[in-house]
Enzyme design. Structure first.
Site, PDB file in Angstrom:
ATOM      1  N   PHE A  93       3.372  -5.158  11.793  1.00 43.16           N
ATOM      2  CA  PHE A  93       3.477  -4.195  10.684  1.00 43.16           C
ATOM      3  C   PHE A  93       2.179  -4.043   9.901  1.00 43.16           C
ATOM      4  O   PHE A  93       2.114  -3.245   8.945  1.00 43.16           O
ATOM      5  CB  PHE A  93       4.587  -4.639   9.720  1.00 43.16           C
ATOM      6  N   THR A  95      13.111  -8.573  -0.034  1.00 47.27           N
ATOM      7  CA  THR A  95      12.039  -7.706   0.464  1.00 47.27           C
ATOM      8  C   THR A  95      12.586  -6.419   1.060  1.00 47.27           C
ATOM      9  O   THR A  95      12.037  -5.333   0.834  1.00 47.27           O
ATOM     10  CB  THR A  95      11.214  -8.455   1.533  1.00 47.27           C
ATOM     11  N   ARG A 109      13.686  -3.582  -6.415  1.00 43.12           N
ATOM     12  CA  ARG A 109      13.632  -3.019  -5.065  1.00 43.12           C
ATOM     13  C   ARG A 109      14.911  -2.264  -4.718  1.00 43.12           C
ATOM     14  O   ARG A 109      14.857  -1.267  -3.995  1.00 43.12           O
ATOM     15  CB  ARG A 109      13.360  -4.137  -4.055  1.00 43.12           C
ATOM     16  N   LYS A 151       3.800  -0.244  -6.066  1.00 42.16           N
ATOM     17  CA  LYS A 151       3.254   0.361  -4.854  1.00 42.16           C
ATOM     18  C   LYS A 151       3.257   1.896  -4.936  1.00 42.16           C
ATOM     19  O   LYS A 151       3.927   2.478  -5.804  1.00 42.16           O
ATOM     20  CB  LYS A 151       4.065  -0.114  -3.648  1.00 42.16           C
ATOM     21  N   GLU A 177      -4.527 -13.697  -5.889  1.00 42.16           N
ATOM     22  CA  GLU A 177      -4.334 -12.247  -5.947  1.00 42.16           C
ATOM     23  C   GLU A 177      -4.809 -11.665  -7.273  1.00 42.16           C
ATOM     24  O   GLU A 177      -5.363 -10.557  -7.310  1.00 42.16           O
ATOM     25  CB  GLU A 177      -2.857 -11.932  -5.689  1.00 42.16           C
ATOM     26  N   ASN A 226       8.956  -0.768  -0.605  1.00 41.68           N
ATOM     27  CA  ASN A 226       9.975  -1.471  -1.392  1.00 41.68           C
ATOM     28  C   ASN A 226       9.580  -1.611  -2.856  1.00 41.68           C
ATOM     29  O   ASN A 226       9.906  -2.591  -3.518  1.00 41.68           O
ATOM     30  CB  ASN A 226      10.274  -2.838  -0.775  1.00 41.68           C
ATOM     31  N   HIS A 285       5.240  -5.419  -5.214  1.00 42.29           N
ATOM     32  CA  HIS A 285       4.836  -6.685  -4.595  1.00 42.29           C
ATOM     33  C   HIS A 285       4.868  -7.772  -5.655  1.00 42.29           C
ATOM     34  O   HIS A 285       4.613  -7.529  -6.835  1.00 42.29           O
ATOM     35  CB  HIS A 285       3.420  -6.558  -4.029  1.00 42.29           C
ATOM     36  N   TYR A 330      -4.324  -8.072   2.203  1.00 37.84           N
ATOM     37  CA  TYR A 330      -3.221  -8.481   3.083  1.00 37.84           C
ATOM     38  C   TYR A 330      -3.731  -9.193   4.342  1.00 37.84           C
ATOM     39  O   TYR A 330      -3.069  -9.178   5.380  1.00 37.84           O
ATOM     40  CB  TYR A 330      -2.391  -7.260   3.486  1.00 37.84           C
ATOM     41  N   ARG A 365       9.972 -12.708  -8.795  1.00 38.84           N
ATOM     42  CA  ARG A 365      10.558 -12.523  -7.469  1.00 38.84           C
ATOM     43  C   ARG A 365      12.067 -12.300  -7.559  1.00 38.84           C
ATOM     44  O   ARG A 365      12.639 -11.524  -6.791  1.00 38.84           O
ATOM     45  CB  ARG A 365      10.224 -13.723  -6.576  1.00 38.84           C
TER      46      ARG A 365
END
Length: 382
Positions: free
Chosen positions: A148, A182, A196, A102, A220, A206, A209, A140, A176
């Site tokens: 949010f 998260t 993260r 990100k 995705e 964070n 993704h 998203y 993950r």
């Protein structure tokens, strides 16, 4: 593929685009792991295209659906498993997932890529992009209407991000796990070594993704890396201006998992990376790009073979003081052995194997920098 029986044979359906006929040709490709032999049949003519031949250039780990392999300078895409035995044997051995570095963590991209490789992942596709509001909202869309959502879209469009296709066994869950919770505060408390925890700030900022399921991963990945050439994902971030130069992490260095180390070194030197994108070059593309070396260096033919032997990663770099020659000095002499003696801290000294497999191509002539950047980030990207 360790411990296979002598008679083991894996079968794939492969495709190759024939530029002379402007046709996509389909083949049945057999791989024999015992001695790394391959055998290919033309599905249309039902004739042998390549008799059983030992071909150690391609590692056993490279035979998986979706990968592009180079067979005697032909870029072949393994489209599907050719029989049920191969599907059962290899279908679960490799899995792909989707990841984004990100905007808040883009400055840590080298560290994050290093962590990805150290956990056993392969980076099979990569691109730096700058999402528009429409693209971020579409990506998203499942969160549309949540409190949010607007902040998330605003954040994801605030700067560049890096989209990645990652591959390894159990890739979705393993990525993950590597990411951690998260919420960054929770990650720091319960998984301090996670990505993260190390690079995130809060629940939105964070660092990265990760897809939450195989179905999400495929959706995705299709958004950022569409398989249909008629569809367009987010564009690259190349400036295509006179103040940048080009670096290419060559296929051998990519196969040797050195991309993260090289990106980290470029970042650590204070150099700004303005675009990143992976490519699989056809032999004709490699010949055209390297034509300036034809008849000049004896290694030209081998350079073409290497550049078209697998995935390479093009990187647009802001030239130090606007001078591409300074970046060339950072990359080092073309021969890694000479580089190790004269410039041991250069990229080629640290990661190169030979004059052909010297890890990184860089623009040699100052006037060629804009042309080389444009070749990859505009011409080939179309």
């Amino acid at each position: 593929m360790n411990g296979v029986e002598d008679s083991t044979r894996y079968c794939f359906i492969a495709e190759w685009f024939d530029p002379q006929a402007a046709l996509v040709r389909q083949y049945q490709l057999f791989f024999y792991p015992r001695d790394c032999s391959i055998e290919i049949f033309d599905l249309k003519t039902r004739r042998s295209f390549l008799k059983k031949t030992k071909y150690e250039t391609i590692k056993g780990s490279e035979y998986f659906v979706g990968n592009v392999i180079n067979v005697y300078s032909r870029q072949m895409t393994l489209k599907e498993y050719g029989d049920e035995f191969t599907r059962k044997a290899l279908g679960t051995s490799q899995e792909t997932t989707f990841a984004i570095i990100k905007p808040d963590a883009i400055r840590f991209k080298g560290d994050i890529l290093q962590a990805i490789y150290r956990d056993g992942f392969k980076v099979t596709q990569i691109q730096m992009c700058h999402l528009t509001k429409e693209q971020a909202s579409a990506f998203y869309a499942e969160h549309n209407g949540k409190p949010f959502f607007n902040d998330l879209v605003s954040f994801m469009t605030s700067g560049c991000c890096i989209a990645l296709e990652l591959m390894r066994p159990n890739a979705v869950m393993r990525w993950r796990d590597l990411l951690g919770p998260t919420n960054t505060a929770q990650a720091q408390a319960t998984a301090p070594n996670s990505i993260r925890a190390r690079f995130g700030t809060d629940q939105t900022r964070n660092a990265c993704h990760g897809s939450d399921s195989q179905e999400s991963a495929q959706r995705e990945l299709e958004f950022f890396f569409p398989k249909d050439a008629r569809k367009k994902g987010p564009g690259n971030t190349a400036r295509l201006s006179g103040d940048t130069t080009l670096a290419i992490v060559k296929p051998q260095a990519v196969k040797d998992d050195q991309l993260g180390d090289i990106v980290k070194d470029i970042d650590s030197a204070g150099l700004q990376i303005t675009a990143i994108k992976s490519f699989n070059l056809e032999k004709s593309d490699a010949e055209e790009f390297l034509e300036v070396y034809k008849g000049v260096v004896s290694e030209y033919g081998d350079m073409v073979v290497e550049m078209s032997s697998g995935t390479c990663v093009a990187i647009e770099v802001e030239a130090p003081q606007g001078d591409p020659a300074k970046f060339r000095a950072f990359v080092g002499p073309a021969d890694p052995e000479i580089a190790k003696h004269l410039r041991p801290q250069t990229l080629r000294a640290k990661y190169g194997k030979s004059k052909v497999q010297n890890a990184v191509h860089c623009t040699d002539l100052v006037d060629d920098a804009p042309l080389e950047v444009e070749y990859f980030f505009r011409i080939l990207s179309q």
